[in-house]
Design an enzyme around this catalytic site. Structure first.
Site, PDB file in Angstrom:
ATOM      1  CD  GLU A 225      -3.164  -1.224   0.382  1.00  0.00           C
ATOM      2  OE1 GLU A 225      -3.585   0.002  -0.594  1.00  0.00           O
ATOM      3  OE2 GLU A 225      -3.572  -2.442   0.226  1.00  0.00           O
ATOM      4  CB  CYS A 259      -1.458   7.554   1.483  1.00  0.00           C
ATOM      5  SG  CYS A 259      -3.411   7.265   1.856  1.00  0.00           S
TER       6      CYS A 259
HETATM    7  P1  NAD Z   1       8.342   4.991   5.309  1.00  0.00           P
HETATM    8  O1  NAD Z   1       8.333   4.071   3.686  1.00  0.00           O
HETATM    9  O2  NAD Z   1       9.304   5.316   4.782  1.00  0.00           O
HETATM   10  O3  NAD Z   1       7.781   3.405   6.398  1.00  0.00           O
HETATM   11  C1  NAD Z   1       6.661   2.724   5.994  1.00  0.00           C
HETATM   12  C2  NAD Z   1       7.735   1.333   7.881  1.00  0.00           C
HETATM   13  O4  NAD Z   1       8.891   1.301   7.280  1.00  0.00           O
HETATM   14  C3  NAD Z   1       7.910   2.477   8.589  1.00  0.00           C
HETATM   15  O5  NAD Z   1       7.036   1.399   9.626  1.00  0.00           O
HETATM   16  C4  NAD Z   1       9.333   2.479   8.840  1.00  0.00           C
HETATM   17  O6  NAD Z   1       9.980   1.909   9.439  1.00  0.00           O
HETATM   18  C5  NAD Z   1       9.654   1.143   7.606  1.00  0.00           C
HETATM   19  N1  NAD Z   1      10.784   0.693   6.692  1.00  0.00           N
HETATM   20  C6  NAD Z   1      12.317   1.542   6.496  1.00  0.00           C
HETATM   21  N2  NAD Z   1      12.782   1.403   5.905  1.00  0.00           N
HETATM   22  C7  NAD Z   1      12.302   0.468   5.775  1.00  0.00           C
HETATM   23  C8  NAD Z   1      13.345  -1.024   5.461  1.00  0.00           C
HETATM   24  N3  NAD Z   1      15.042  -1.090   4.863  1.00  0.00           N
HETATM   25  N4  NAD Z   1      12.460  -2.475   5.078  1.00  0.00           N
HETATM   26  C9  NAD Z   1      11.487  -2.831   5.963  1.00  0.00           C
HETATM   27  N5  NAD Z   1      10.794  -1.423   6.628  1.00  0.00           N
HETATM   28  C10 NAD Z   1      11.042  -0.592   6.481  1.00  0.00           C
HETATM   29  O7  NAD Z   1       6.758   5.522   5.518  1.00  0.00           O
HETATM   30  P2  NAD Z   1       6.289   7.350   5.818  1.00  0.00           P
HETATM   31  O8  NAD Z   1       7.230   8.188   5.567  1.00  0.00           O
HETATM   32  O9  NAD Z   1       6.367   5.954   7.149  1.00  0.00           O
HETATM   33  O10 NAD Z   1       5.025   6.866   5.413  1.00  0.00           O
HETATM   34  C11 NAD Z   1       4.821   7.420   4.852  1.00  0.00           C
HETATM   35  C12 NAD Z   1       4.422   6.963   2.920  1.00  0.00           C
HETATM   36  O11 NAD Z   1       3.431   6.097   2.845  1.00  0.00           O
HETATM   37  C13 NAD Z   1       3.700   7.687   1.837  1.00  0.00           C
HETATM   38  O12 NAD Z   1       4.614   7.354   0.581  1.00  0.00           O
HETATM   39  C14 NAD Z   1       2.705   7.875   1.718  1.00  0.00           C
HETATM   40  O13 NAD Z   1       1.807   7.902   0.707  1.00  0.00           O
HETATM   41  C15 NAD Z   1       2.629   6.657   2.359  1.00  0.00           C
HETATM   42  N6  NAD Z   1       1.397   5.287   2.722  1.00  0.00           N
HETATM   43  C16 NAD Z   1       0.556   5.073   2.071  1.00  0.00           C
HETATM   44  C17 NAD Z   1      -0.666   4.298   2.512  1.00  0.00           C
HETATM   45  C18 NAD Z   1      -1.861   3.427   1.745  1.00  0.00           C
HETATM   46  O14 NAD Z   1      -2.867   2.658   2.106  1.00  0.00           O
HETATM   47  N7  NAD Z   1      -1.208   3.008  -0.020  1.00  0.00           N
HETATM   48  C19 NAD Z   1      -1.097   4.671   3.947  1.00  0.00           C
HETATM   49  C20 NAD Z   1      -0.280   5.767   4.378  1.00  0.00           C
HETATM   50  C21 NAD Z   1       0.649   5.863   3.738  1.00  0.00           C
END
Ligand code: NAD
Length: 476
Positions: A225, A259
């Site tokens: 997502e 998002c």
């Molecule tokens: P992010 O991708 O930086 O982090 C998300 C999660 O991934 C965190 O828990 C983080 O600790 C973890 N993470 C970081 N590096 C990782 C790795 N190498 N391997 C595994 N896990 C890892 O995202 P964010 O800044 O927390 O959130 C914002 C983003 O999320 C935006 O792009 C937004 O559009 C998206 N988002 C999408 C939805 C959806 O439903 N499609 C909903 C909410 C947010």
């Protein structure tokens, strides 16, 4: 469970600790038998009770993590949405679990066929900071409805909410039923490398790529997502007041850190000035003053704030006109319209994820459709207009994770609608029955009849077999 706590006095490497937790869950899953309806409803009920009992603590934790998060936004977008996903799943799970009858090909009759939904086992869930409760619990509801156990890794950028989540879950679930694993990138990477039966990731497109690569090593199926740039297209015949009010409301909810927030607006050149004037006025009407305004949320942290300021500066330096609705205070950033933007600017290339709104004029609707199709596939598309033909043209000639006509954001709250992206905005879907199915194996099962014609096909193939094959091949 916090990896920081676990590390104290322990020499065991992180991935070994996580592996042990997963193995304990997988063992319990097989030992206790697949969860029946009563257990699934009970687990869903525990999620609901947990959220209700801790409502005020949840509001306070998210408020503290954001340095100012509107109480009403938390109630609507975290508490209400989580409870409604629990309610919907509790109401639907008995039907979703039932074996589903499939039609039988004449050639195999009188055998019968069904799909038997079964839990995959143990799911991993990785969630982001923007809706720190909902993004962790909503996939969990799907996983539990489908009879799985789960490990959840919430975001390190909302540490109070993650800690609260860990405490609440530990009170309502045994450690081999649901566990919360806290930590940052290192823990996230180790988590994504675990051989889960399904890995559900919500977050940025870049991290999504890494998560999928890590899951590939185990052939763990993933749901991603992700984010992207969701357009709001205003058709020439739209009621501009309705469109502006909806776009400003959707963009400023959680200060644009959603998002599915409208990322940018495409509108007829002739309506540009009116849109700008109305949008700034509506923003001021909604949030007259940003200082101490309990309705308006802060940008979650300094890094995100600096990123947004950098985007605005980048646009300005490259010649864009930037107009703000009011004066920002602390990490509260006002609605910021960006006019005369170009493809070279970061606001046009990257997901904005804040209250910054490029307004892009188009010559005709086909040009607007071309603009959307020229970019990556968005998570959502919003089409504003009164003429059915225009709306249909936009919907049929673009592809996006979801779409709303004459409003924005609201589709994400409807459990009966699947939610998920396409292309770089994600893969797979959840919410309601689709969430249940994401975490299930729909096992095809055939029941052979005692009386059946298979004996005709026993080798050596004689005249009867050959006649039957001829008959089968004759079918249109
Ligand atoms: P992010 O991708 O930086 O982090 C998300 C999660 O991934 C965190 O828990 C983080 O600790 C973890 N993470 C970081 N590096 C990782 C790795 N190498 N391997 C595994 N896990 C890892 O995202 P964010 O800044 O927390 O959130 C914002 C983003 O999320 C935006 O792009 C937004 O559009 C998206 N988002 C999408 C939805 C959806 O439903 N499609 C909903 C909410 C947010």
């Amino acid at each position: 469970m916090s990896m920081a706590h676990m590390a104290d006095g322990q020499s065991q490497p992180l991935d070994e600790t996580l592996n042990e937790l997963l193995r304990a869950m997988q063992t319990a899953h097989l030992r206790d038998g697949f969860a029946d309806l009563a257990l699934r409803c009970d687990r869903l009920g525990r999620i609901g009770a947990m959220v209700r009992e801790n409502q005020n603590t949840i509001i306070a934790a998210i408020d503290a993590d954001f340095g100012g998060r509107s109480r009403e936004e938390t109630l609507l977008a975290e508490v209400f949405t989580t409870l409604s996903s629990v309610r919907h799943a509790k109401g639907g799970v008995a039907k979703w679990m039932r074996p589903r009858r499939r039609a039988m090909d004449l050639a195999f009759k009188p055998a019968r066929a069904t799909l038997l939904p079964q839990p995959l086992g143990v799911a991993g869930i990785i969630s982001p900071w923007n809706y720190p409760l909902l993004m962790a619990l909503s996939p969990l509801v799907g996983a539990l409805a489908a009879g799985n156990r789960a490990m959840v890794k919430p975001s390190e950028f909302t540490p109070r909410t993650s800690e609260l989540l860990a405490e609440m879950i530990a009170k309502k679930f045994t450690a081999d039923e649901v566990a919360v694993v806290q930590g940052g990138i290192e823990v996230g990477a180790a988590f994504a490398a675990l051989p889960f039966d399904h890995l559900f990731f919500t977050g940025s497109t870049n991290v999504g790529r890494k998560v999928m690569a890590a899951a590939a090593a185990n052939l763990t199926p993933v749901t991603l997502e992700l984010g992207g740039k969701s357009p709001a297209i205003i058709a020439p015949d739209a009621n501009l007041d309705v469109a502006v009010t909806s776009i400003v409301r959707g963009k400023l909810f959680n200060a644009g850190q959603t998002c599915v927030a409208p990322d940018y607006v495409l509108l007829p050149q002739a309506q540009l000035d009116a849109f700008v004037e109305k949008a700034l006025a509506v923003a001021v009407r909604f949030y007259p003053d940003l200082a101490d305004n309990p309705d308006y949320s802060s940008i979650v942290n300094q890094a995100q704030f600096d990123r947004l300021q950098g985007m605005i500066r980048d646009a300005e330096t490259q010649g864009a006109r930037v107009l703000t609705a009011s004066v920002g205070v602390g990490r509260k950033l006002p609605l910021t319209l960006v006019l005369d933007s170009t493809d070279a600017m970061a606001v046009r290339r990257e997901e904005i994820f804040g209250p910054v709104l490029p307004v892009i004029p188009y010559g005709d609707l086909d040009a607007a459709i071309g603009h959307v199709n020229g970019g990556e596939r968005p998570l959502a598309l919003y089409a504003y207009g009164r003429d059915r033909a225009n709306i249909d043209r936009v919907l049929r000639s673009t592809i996006s994770g979801g779409a709303v006509v004459n409003d924005c954001l609201i589709h994400a709250g409807v459990e009966a609608l699947p939610f998920g992206g396409v292309g770089t905005s994600g893969m797979g879907q959840y919410h309601g029955q689709e969430g249940f199915e994401t975490f299930s194996k729909l096992k095809p099962v055939m029941y052979q009849s005692r009386l059946n014609g298979m004996w005709v096909l026993n080798p050596p193939y004689g005249a009867k077999a050959k006649a039957l094959i001829k008959l089968l091949l004759k079918r249109p």
